[in-house]
Write a protein that holds these residues in place. Structure first.
Motif, PDB file in Angstrom:
ATOM      1  N   ILE A   7     -35.447 -46.364-115.560  1.00  0.00           N
ATOM      2  CA  ILE A   7     -35.750 -44.930-115.617  1.00  0.00           C
ATOM      3  C   ILE A   7     -34.519 -44.149-116.066  1.00  0.00           C
ATOM      4  O   ILE A   7     -34.599 -43.233-116.879  1.00  0.00           O
ATOM      5  CB  ILE A   7     -36.255 -44.425-114.247  1.00  0.00           C
ATOM      6  N   GLU A   8     -33.344 -44.530-115.571  1.00  0.00           N
ATOM      7  CA  GLU A   8     -32.122 -43.840-115.962  1.00  0.00           C
ATOM      8  C   GLU A   8     -31.768 -44.129-117.413  1.00  0.00           C
ATOM      9  O   GLU A   8     -31.235 -43.271-118.106  1.00  0.00           O
ATOM     10  CB  GLU A   8     -30.971 -44.235-115.044  1.00  0.00           C
ATOM     11  N   LEU A   9     -32.051 -45.334-117.878  1.00  0.00           N
ATOM     12  CA  LEU A   9     -31.788 -45.650-119.276  1.00  0.00           C
ATOM     13  C   LEU A   9     -32.659 -44.815-120.198  1.00  0.00           C
ATOM     14  O   LEU A   9     -32.228 -44.419-121.277  1.00  0.00           O
ATOM     15  CB  LEU A   9     -32.014 -47.137-119.545  1.00  0.00           C
ATOM     16  N   THR A  10     -33.870 -44.534-119.795  1.00  0.00           N
ATOM     17  CA  THR A  10     -34.725 -43.696-120.630  1.00  0.00           C
ATOM     18  C   THR A  10     -34.217 -42.264-120.676  1.00  0.00           C
ATOM     19  O   THR A  10     -34.450 -41.562-121.650  1.00  0.00           O
ATOM     20  CB  THR A  10     -36.191 -43.703-120.129  1.00  0.00           C
ATOM     21  N   LYS A  11     -33.501 -41.826-119.651  1.00  0.00           N
ATOM     22  CA  LYS A  11     -32.939 -40.475-119.663  1.00  0.00           C
ATOM     23  C   LYS A  11     -31.888 -40.340-120.750  1.00  0.00           C
ATOM     24  O   LYS A  11     -31.653 -39.251-121.262  1.00  0.00           O
ATOM     25  CB  LYS A  11     -32.335 -40.117-118.307  1.00  0.00           C
ATOM     26  N   ILE A  12     -31.223 -41.432-121.088  1.00  0.00           N
ATOM     27  CA  ILE A  12     -30.226 -41.388-122.151  1.00  0.00           C
ATOM     28  C   ILE A  12     -30.900 -41.028-123.475  1.00  0.00           C
ATOM     29  O   ILE A  12     -30.348 -40.345-124.309  1.00  0.00           O
ATOM     30  CB  ILE A  12     -29.465 -42.732-122.254  1.00  0.00           C
ATOM     31  N   LEU A  13     -32.128 -41.488-123.654  1.00  0.00           N
ATOM     32  CA  LEU A  13     -32.859 -41.194-124.870  1.00  0.00           C
ATOM     33  C   LEU A  13     -33.483 -39.807-124.853  1.00  0.00           C
ATOM     34  O   LEU A  13     -33.906 -39.301-125.875  1.00  0.00           O
ATOM     35  CB  LEU A  13     -33.954 -42.255-125.085  1.00  0.00           C
ATOM     36  N   VAL A  14     -33.541 -39.178-123.684  1.00  0.00           N
ATOM     37  CA  VAL A  14     -34.108 -37.848-123.563  1.00  0.00           C
ATOM     38  C   VAL A  14     -33.086 -36.821-124.034  1.00  0.00           C
ATOM     39  O   VAL A  14     -31.896 -36.949-123.764  1.00  0.00           O
ATOM     40  CB  VAL A  14     -34.515 -37.574-122.095  1.00  0.00           C
ATOM     41  N   ASP A  15     -33.569 -35.824-124.718  1.00  0.00           N
ATOM     42  CA  ASP A  15     -32.723 -34.736-125.164  1.00  0.00           C
ATOM     43  C   ASP A  15     -32.220 -33.965-123.949  1.00  0.00           C
ATOM     44  O   ASP A  15     -33.017 -33.564-123.100  1.00  0.00           O
ATOM     45  CB  ASP A  15     -33.541 -33.820-126.070  1.00  0.00           C
ATOM     46  N   PRO A  16     -30.906 -33.738-123.838  1.00  0.00           N
ATOM     47  CA  PRO A  16     -30.372 -33.041-122.663  1.00  0.00           C
ATOM     48  C   PRO A  16     -30.939 -31.627-122.509  1.00  0.00           C
ATOM     49  O   PRO A  16     -30.973 -31.082-121.416  1.00  0.00           O
ATOM     50  CB  PRO A  16     -28.864 -33.004-122.885  1.00  0.00           C
ATOM     51  N   GLU A  17     -31.404 -31.046-123.586  1.00  0.00           N
ATOM     52  CA  GLU A  17     -31.968 -29.704-123.498  1.00  0.00           C
ATOM     53  C   GLU A  17     -33.317 -29.699-122.784  1.00  0.00           C
ATOM     54  O   GLU A  17     -33.794 -28.662-122.360  1.00  0.00           O
ATOM     55  CB  GLU A  17     -32.077 -29.092-124.890  1.00  0.00           C
ATOM     56  N   LYS A  18     -33.929 -30.856-122.656  1.00  0.00           N
ATOM     57  CA  LYS A  18     -35.203 -30.954-121.955  1.00  0.00           C
ATOM     58  C   LYS A  18     -35.022 -31.213-120.459  1.00  0.00           C
ATOM     59  O   LYS A  18     -35.987 -31.211-119.712  1.00  0.00           O
ATOM     60  CB  LYS A  18     -36.068 -32.043-122.574  1.00  0.00           C
ATOM     61  N   MET A  19     -33.791 -31.439-120.051  1.00  0.00           N
ATOM     62  CA  MET A  19     -33.495 -31.640-118.637  1.00  0.00           C
ATOM     63  C   MET A  19     -33.036 -30.311-118.046  1.00  0.00           C
ATOM     64  O   MET A  19     -32.406 -29.511-118.725  1.00  0.00           O
ATOM     65  CB  MET A  19     -32.387 -32.688-118.466  1.00  0.00           C
ATOM     66  N   ASN A  20     -33.368 -30.093-116.775  1.00  0.00           N
ATOM     67  CA  ASN A  20     -32.862 -28.871-116.149  1.00  0.00           C
ATOM     68  C   ASN A  20     -31.427 -29.097-115.681  1.00  0.00           C
ATOM     69  O   ASN A  20     -30.901 -30.205-115.752  1.00  0.00           O
ATOM     70  CB  ASN A  20     -33.783 -28.389-115.019  1.00  0.00           C
ATOM     71  N   TYR A  21     -30.807 -28.034-115.178  1.00  0.00           N
ATOM     72  CA  TYR A  21     -29.400 -28.104-114.774  1.00  0.00           C
ATOM     73  C   TYR A  21     -29.158 -29.180-113.725  1.00  0.00           C
ATOM     74  O   TYR A  21     -28.207 -29.954-113.820  1.00  0.00           O
ATOM     75  CB  TYR A  21     -28.940 -26.734-114.258  1.00  0.00           C
ATOM     76  N   TRP A  22     -30.025 -29.238-112.718  1.00  0.00           N
ATOM     77  CA  TRP A  22     -29.799 -30.162-111.603  1.00  0.00           C
ATOM     78  C   TRP A  22     -29.983 -31.610-112.041  1.00  0.00           C
ATOM     79  O   TRP A  22     -29.252 -32.491-111.571  1.00  0.00           O
ATOM     80  CB  TRP A  22     -30.700 -29.813-110.425  1.00  0.00           C
ATOM     81  N   GLU A  23     -30.926 -31.873-112.926  1.00  0.00           N
ATOM     82  CA  GLU A  23     -31.095 -33.234-113.443  1.00  0.00           C
ATOM     83  C   GLU A  23     -29.878 -33.642-114.252  1.00  0.00           C
ATOM     84  O   GLU A  23     -29.375 -34.760-114.123  1.00  0.00           O
ATOM     85  CB  GLU A  23     -32.348 -33.319-114.323  1.00  0.00           C
ATOM     86  N   LEU A  24     -29.383 -32.724-115.078  1.00  0.00           N
ATOM     87  CA  LEU A  24     -28.188 -33.015-115.862  1.00  0.00           C
ATOM     88  C   LEU A  24     -26.973 -33.237-114.977  1.00  0.00           C
ATOM     89  O   LEU A  24     -26.181 -34.149-115.215  1.00  0.00           O
ATOM     90  CB  LEU A  24     -27.893 -31.868-116.828  1.00  0.00           C
ATOM     91  N   LYS A  25     -26.833 -32.411-113.958  1.00  0.00           N
ATOM     92  CA  LYS A  25     -25.686 -32.554-113.056  1.00  0.00           C
ATOM     93  C   LYS A  25     -25.710 -33.916-112.369  1.00  0.00           C
ATOM     94  O   LYS A  25     -24.692 -34.606-112.289  1.00  0.00           O
ATOM     95  CB  LYS A  25     -25.688 -31.433-112.013  1.00  0.00           C
ATOM     96  N   GLN A  26     -26.866 -34.311-111.903  1.00  0.00           N
ATOM     97  CA  GLN A  26     -27.001 -35.612-111.256  1.00  0.00           C
ATOM     98  C   GLN A  26     -26.708 -36.745-112.246  1.00  0.00           C
ATOM     99  O   GLN A  26     -26.039 -37.718-111.905  1.00  0.00           O
ATOM    100  CB  GLN A  26     -28.414 -35.752-110.687  1.00  0.00           C
ATOM    101  N   PHE A  27     -27.180 -36.593-113.472  1.00  0.00           N
ATOM    102  CA  PHE A  27     -26.945 -37.619-114.487  1.00  0.00           C
ATOM    103  C   PHE A  27     -25.464 -37.700-114.863  1.00  0.00           C
ATOM    104  O   PHE A  27     -24.916 -38.790-115.009  1.00  0.00           O
ATOM    105  CB  PHE A  27     -27.799 -37.324-115.717  1.00  0.00           C
ATOM    106  N   VAL A  28     -24.798 -36.544-114.980  1.00  0.00           N
ATOM    107  CA  VAL A  28     -23.360 -36.529-115.295  1.00  0.00           C
ATOM    108  C   VAL A  28     -22.567 -37.178-114.172  1.00  0.00           C
ATOM    109  O   VAL A  28     -21.624 -37.948-114.419  1.00  0.00           O
ATOM    110  CB  VAL A  28     -22.882 -35.082-115.560  1.00  0.00           C
TER     111      VAL A  28
END
Length: 130
Positions: A7-28
């Motif tokens: 699931i996390e690997l698929t987030k790499i393929l997701v455009d960061p603009e489609k993630m909200n702030y909290w999802e991006l923060k957790q991913f970073v």
């Protein structure tokens, strides 16, 4: 190997603009935890909050410019407004690109434009009061 699940690997393929702030923060944070230094994600995370301040900055500029010359030409006022918006957008996009390349820290790459425009806006507003 890194301990990313599918699931996390698929987030790499997701455009960061489609993630909200909290999802991006957790991913970073997860990327930092595994020692992966990709400034793209941090820049986009900070961009979400920095770009949200655009409305405030444009209102500050608009008030300052409209109070200064209440009887000026409407066409000139519209041209100045469009010019300020263009300069702002060009500056924040340039900063974002420099952040992606790692030339500037991710936070400063997007917030520096806001800081500069805030200082100019406050200066113009102070100048109109006198």
């Amino acid at each position: 190997l890194l301990n990313f699940d599918p699931i996390e690997l698929t987030k790499i393929l997701v455009d960061p603009e489609k993630m909200n702030y909290w999802e991006l923060k957790q991913f970073v944070q997860k990327l930092d935890q595994y020692g992966i230094n990709d400034p793209k994600w941090s820049v986009n995370m900070h961009f979400k909050t920095a770009f949200a301040c655009t409305n405030f900055l444009m209102i500050l500029f608009g008030l300052s410019l409209s109070i200064r010359k209440p009887r000026s030409n409407l066409a000139i006022d519209v041209a100045i407004s469009v010019f300020v918006i263009f300069i702002y957008y060009a500056a924040i996009t340039t900063g974002r690109s420099l952040g992606y390349k790692g030339t500037i820290e991710p936070f400063l790459s997007v917030w520096l434009t806001n800081i500069i425009f805030l200082i100019i806006g406050i200066y113009l507003f102070q100048k109109t009061k006198s």
